[in-house]
Design an enzyme around this catalytic site. Structure first.
Site: not given
Ligand code: CNA
Length: 238
Positions: A33-36, A103-106, A121, A129, A132, A190, A231
């Protein structure tokens, strides 16, 4: 959307200096899942909002609660790269794409085979740690209970950048260099509202800025090509 996809395909075909800049939306089709988005982490209920929990001050004050959320929501188990990750890796192998800035951490870009990946990120796949600096296997955090501790007594933490923490300067400089020199800049998955990462696109000087996103972003009006869609589906067609 077909017309936009045709244009994107042409731009990709005509370039050997593409840079990709992405966020959490790149991995939602891998089941993370994303954040927003509506079903993203910010719309689920916790005692504290996610941006509070994953901040430096919260981690320092409430590490148990941080780790409860972290293991439950941010640790990725069994996720696999999707068509976006795979096509980006292929474009790099074909000599067309210079770098993925994420920006992903996965870790899914590397899992797909991408080599030049700038993780703004950090990554949940590394930990160390706090006191240390000793590195630990990722299981030390993911599969333990409570707050994992180092032999020296310090807290072991994931190598991710929490809110209130600064980004690695060398990484930032590298990312800016790639973006500044890019011919085609593809920005995808993003929301472009988390700074300083979102500000990176200001360094782009070309005339092929592509935004691929499911929902609107505050930078849509600046795009030379706007593709509204998933995407993974988009990259499977270009
Ligand atoms: P965000 O703010 O959650 O935005 C994600 C965006 O992606 C939104 O605008 C969605 O509409 C859009 N979106 C979702 N699914 C799709 C898709 N299938 N195709 C196209 N667009 C899509 O996330 P951002 O990355 O902009 O915000 C940055 C944060 C979220 C960073 O600090 C990340 O580390 C953090 N994050 C990372 C993960 C991960 O590593 N997979 C997961 C959740 C949050």
């Amino acid at each position: 959307m077909n017309h936009e996809i045709d244009t994107l395909r042409e731009w990709i075909a005509g370039s050997d200096n593409i840079v990709f800049f992405g966020g959490a939306g790149v991995s939602t089709e891998s089941g993370i899942p994303d954040f927003r988005s509506v079903d993203g982490l910010y719309h689920q209920q916790y005692r504290y909002p996610p941006e509070t929990i994953i901040s430096h001050s919260f981690f320092a004050a409430n590490p148990e609660e941080f780790y409860r959320f972290y293991r439950d929501k941010l640790v990725v188990r069994g996720a696999r790269p999707n068509r976006a990750h795979l096509r980006l890796a292929e474009l790099e192998r074909e000599g067309k794409l210079r770098a993925v800035i994420t920006q992903n951490i996965d870790g899914l870009h590397q899992a797909a085979g991408s080599r030049e990946v700038i993780e703004l990120h950090g990554s949940t796949l590394r930990c160390y740690c706090e006191r240390c600096g000793k590195r630990y296997p990722v299981e030390t955090v993911n599969d333990s209970e409570g707050v994992p501790r180092c032999d020296c007594g310090g807290v072991i933490r994931p190598d991710v950048v929490l809110y209130e923490e600064g980004l690695d300067e060398q990484n930032l400089r590298k990312a800016i260099g790639y973006i500044r020199e890019a011919d085609v800049l593809i920005v995808g998955g993003t929301s472009l509202i988390v700074y300083p990462a979102a500000g990176l696109i200001n360094y782009y000087r070309g005339n092929k800025l592509v935004l691929v996103n499911l929902s609107e972003t505050p930078r849509d009006s600046e795009a030379d090509l706007l593709v509204r869609g998933r995407i993974g589906e988009v990259f499977s067609q270009v």
